[in-house]
Scaffold this motif. Structure first.
Motif, mmCIF file in Angstrom:
data_model
loop_
_atom_site.group_PDB
_atom_site.id
_atom_site.type_symbol
_atom_site.label_atom_id
_atom_site.label_comp_id
_atom_site.label_asym_id
_atom_site.label_seq_id
_atom_site.Cartn_x
_atom_site.Cartn_y
_atom_site.Cartn_z
ATOM 1 N N LEU A 89 -30.271 -19.768 -9.810
ATOM 2 C CA LEU A 89 -31.090 -20.947 -9.520
ATOM 3 C C LEU A 89 -30.525 -22.219 -10.146
ATOM 4 O O LEU A 89 -30.210 -23.174 -9.444
ATOM 5 C CB LEU A 89 -32.525 -20.717 -10.012
ATOM 6 N N PHE A 90 -30.397 -22.242 -11.461
ATOM 7 C CA PHE A 90 -29.962 -23.462 -12.150
ATOM 8 C C PHE A 90 -28.448 -23.436 -12.373
ATOM 9 O O PHE A 90 -27.934 -22.543 -13.040
ATOM 10 C CB PHE A 90 -30.700 -23.617 -13.477
ATOM 11 N N LEU A 91 -27.766 -24.440 -11.811
ATOM 12 C CA LEU A 91 -26.313 -24.494 -11.874
ATOM 13 C C LEU A 91 -25.829 -25.731 -12.622
ATOM 14 O O LEU A 91 -26.522 -26.749 -12.688
ATOM 15 C CB LEU A 91 -25.729 -24.529 -10.452
ATOM 16 N N ASN A 92 -24.604 -25.637 -13.173
ATOM 17 C CA ASN A 92 -23.986 -26.817 -13.766
ATOM 18 C C ASN A 92 -23.231 -27.591 -12.683
ATOM 19 O O ASN A 92 -23.257 -27.215 -11.505
ATOM 20 C CB ASN A 92 -23.056 -26.435 -14.926
ATOM 21 N N ARG A 93 -22.548 -28.649 -13.064
ATOM 22 C CA ARG A 93 -21.855 -29.491 -12.087
ATOM 23 C C ARG A 93 -20.777 -28.741 -11.326
ATOM 24 O O ARG A 93 -20.445 -29.089 -10.188
ATOM 25 C CB ARG A 93 -21.210 -30.688 -12.799
ATOM 26 N N ARG A 94 -20.232 -27.715 -11.964
ATOM 27 C CA ARG A 94 -19.137 -26.959 -11.342
ATOM 28 C C ARG A 94 -19.638 -25.800 -10.477
ATOM 29 O O ARG A 94 -18.850 -25.013 -9.966
ATOM 30 C CB ARG A 94 -18.200 -26.414 -12.428
ATOM 31 N N GLY A 95 -20.952 -25.711 -10.325
ATOM 32 C CA GLY A 95 -21.507 -24.689 -9.455
ATOM 33 C C GLY A 95 -21.597 -23.316 -10.078
ATOM 34 O O GLY A 95 -21.624 -22.297 -9.378
ATOM 35 N N LYS A 96 -21.627 -23.280 -11.419
ATOM 36 C CA LYS A 96 -21.751 -22.015 -12.125
ATOM 37 C C LYS A 96 -23.031 -21.970 -12.955
ATOM 38 O O LYS A 96 -23.706 -22.984 -13.121
ATOM 39 C CB LYS A 96 -20.536 -21.800 -13.039
ATOM 40 N N GLN A 97 -23.327 -20.801 -13.498
ATOM 41 C CA GLN A 97 -24.526 -20.616 -14.311
ATOM 42 C C GLN A 97 -24.457 -21.453 -15.580
ATOM 43 O O GLN A 97 -23.413 -21.568 -16.216
ATOM 44 C CB GLN A 97 -24.664 -19.143 -14.671
ATOM 45 N N LEU A 98 -25.567 -22.067 -15.947
ATOM 46 C CA LEU A 98 -25.646 -22.837 -17.185
ATOM 47 C C LEU A 98 -25.550 -21.899 -18.385
ATOM 48 O O LEU A 98 -25.963 -20.744 -18.325
ATOM 49 C CB LEU A 98 -26.969 -23.601 -17.250
ATOM 50 N N THR A 99 -25.038 -22.406 -19.493
ATOM 51 C CA THR A 99 -24.972 -21.635 -20.727
ATOM 52 C C THR A 99 -26.222 -21.892 -21.564
ATOM 53 O O THR A 99 -26.928 -22.888 -21.372
ATOM 54 C CB THR A 99 -23.745 -22.024 -21.563
ATOM 55 N N ARG A 100 -26.470 -20.998 -22.505
ATOM 56 C CA ARG A 100 -27.580 -21.198 -23.443
ATOM 57 C C ARG A 100 -27.386 -22.491 -24.226
ATOM 58 O O ARG A 100 -28.338 -23.231 -24.472
ATOM 59 C CB ARG A 100 -27.654 -20.014 -24.416
ATOM 60 N N ALA A 101 -26.137 -22.746 -24.614
ATOM 61 C CA ALA A 101 -25.838 -23.947 -25.402
ATOM 62 C C ALA A 101 -26.172 -25.217 -24.620
ATOM 63 O O ALA A 101 -26.622 -26.218 -25.193
ATOM 64 C CB ALA A 101 -24.370 -23.948 -25.806
#
Length: 299
Positions: free
Chosen positions: A211-223
């Motif tokens: 569901l939630f992605l970063n700018r590069r289209g991957k999974q967000l990290t906990r950090a």
């Protein structure tokens, strides 16, 4: 003793990412645990952080009491309590071996809890003129309204959303699944993000259902979730040390204060033991007095 080192490393990551502690503080916490590990090694005691019983810890405390002053002893005990509470929070243990071990009162601060107003202010401080802003609003709304662990949030799938039924499927510790109710407001913000923002991102292979992605289209990290929250704090001049877990803690506390029963909260948080749920209950004396005055026949 490799088991201990593995858990200590996980604990250090938790202290750094979730609680935002300095490296020096983290080293002090770790040093307290290392003292216990050394005691086990010197006495040929084969126990892991998950299996060590209360009796062994009591032996250790008794031994250090003859070697260090009361202040140092209190710090070591507090450090161990924090470590075993972390293991409970992460569902590695159901109870702490520190339960009956007393520590001198040193003004230890309870975890910060956000008020509803503070949560509203944090969300209102998000810059919605950016694509990330809409995503971040949906993230904070989901953290608070569903009481999720940060690890559960970043792994949340589109296929886990059952909005017609009013639930979200959460995969927690040990791949155990639970269904958590979700409010209409949170549904709205997730839908806005999913349909208007996420569609503009080039999704990388393997993250099509995330569901939630970063700018590069991957999974967000906990950090990254931690950073999103920390960056909002100065914008509203909030004088509290908060993390993603603060929203989960606030979720449980607000439910309890508004009359929800512990069993329901336990199910929503995904705790195996009701004892674990009670640890999250940050109740002040004022609220307890209100409960007594409202419900006790001799008020």
């Amino acid at each position: 003793m490799n088991k201990w080192q593995s858990f200590i490393k996980e604990y250090q990551n938790y202290l750094r990412l979730e609680r935002g502690l300095s490296l020096n503080t983290i080293e002090n916490y770790s040093f307290d645990i290392e003292k216990l590990v050394l005691f086990l090694k010197e006495n040929n005691i084969d126990e892991t952080p998950i299996t060590i019983p209360e009796e062994i810890v009591q032996q250790f405390v008794y031994e250090i009491s003859s070697k260090v002053n009361a202040r140092s002893q209190a710090r070591i005990i507090s450090g161990l309590k924090s470590f075993f509470n972390y293991l409970i929070f992460e569902d590695y243990r159901t109870e702490t071996p520190m339960e009956l071990i007393e520590v001198p009162k040193t003004g230890r601060k309870l975890p910060d809890t956000l008020s509803v107003e503070e949560i509203d202010n944090l969300i209102a401080a998000i810059d919605l003129s950016t694509l990330e802003g809409e995503r971040n609003r949906a993230i904070l709304e989901t953290l608070y309204s569903c009481g999720l662990r940060v690890s559960e949030l970043v792994t949340l799938k589109i296929s886990d959303l059952f909005f017609e039924e009013g639930f979200v499927k959460i995969t927690g510790k040990g791949d155990k699944q639970r269904f958590v109710p979700i409010g209409k407001t949170t549904e709205k913000y997730i839908t806005i993000y999913k349909e208007q923002i996420r569609t503009q991102i080039k999704v990388q292979k393997g993250f099509e259902d995330t569901l939630f992605l970063n700018r590069r289209g991957k999974q967000l990290t906990r950090a990254m979730i931690f950073t999103i929250i920390k960056d909002l704090v100065p914008k509203i001049n909030l004088k509290k040390n908060i993390s993603p877990h603060t929203f989960r803690h606030s979720f449980a506390t607000h439910l309890l204060e508004n009359g929800a029963d512990l069993r329901s909260i336990q199910l929503m948080l995904g705790h195996e033991s009701i004892t674990t749920t009670e640890i999250y209950m940050h109740l002040d004396r004022k609220f307890l007095a209100q409960v007594l005055n409202k419900f006790h026949p001799r008020k």
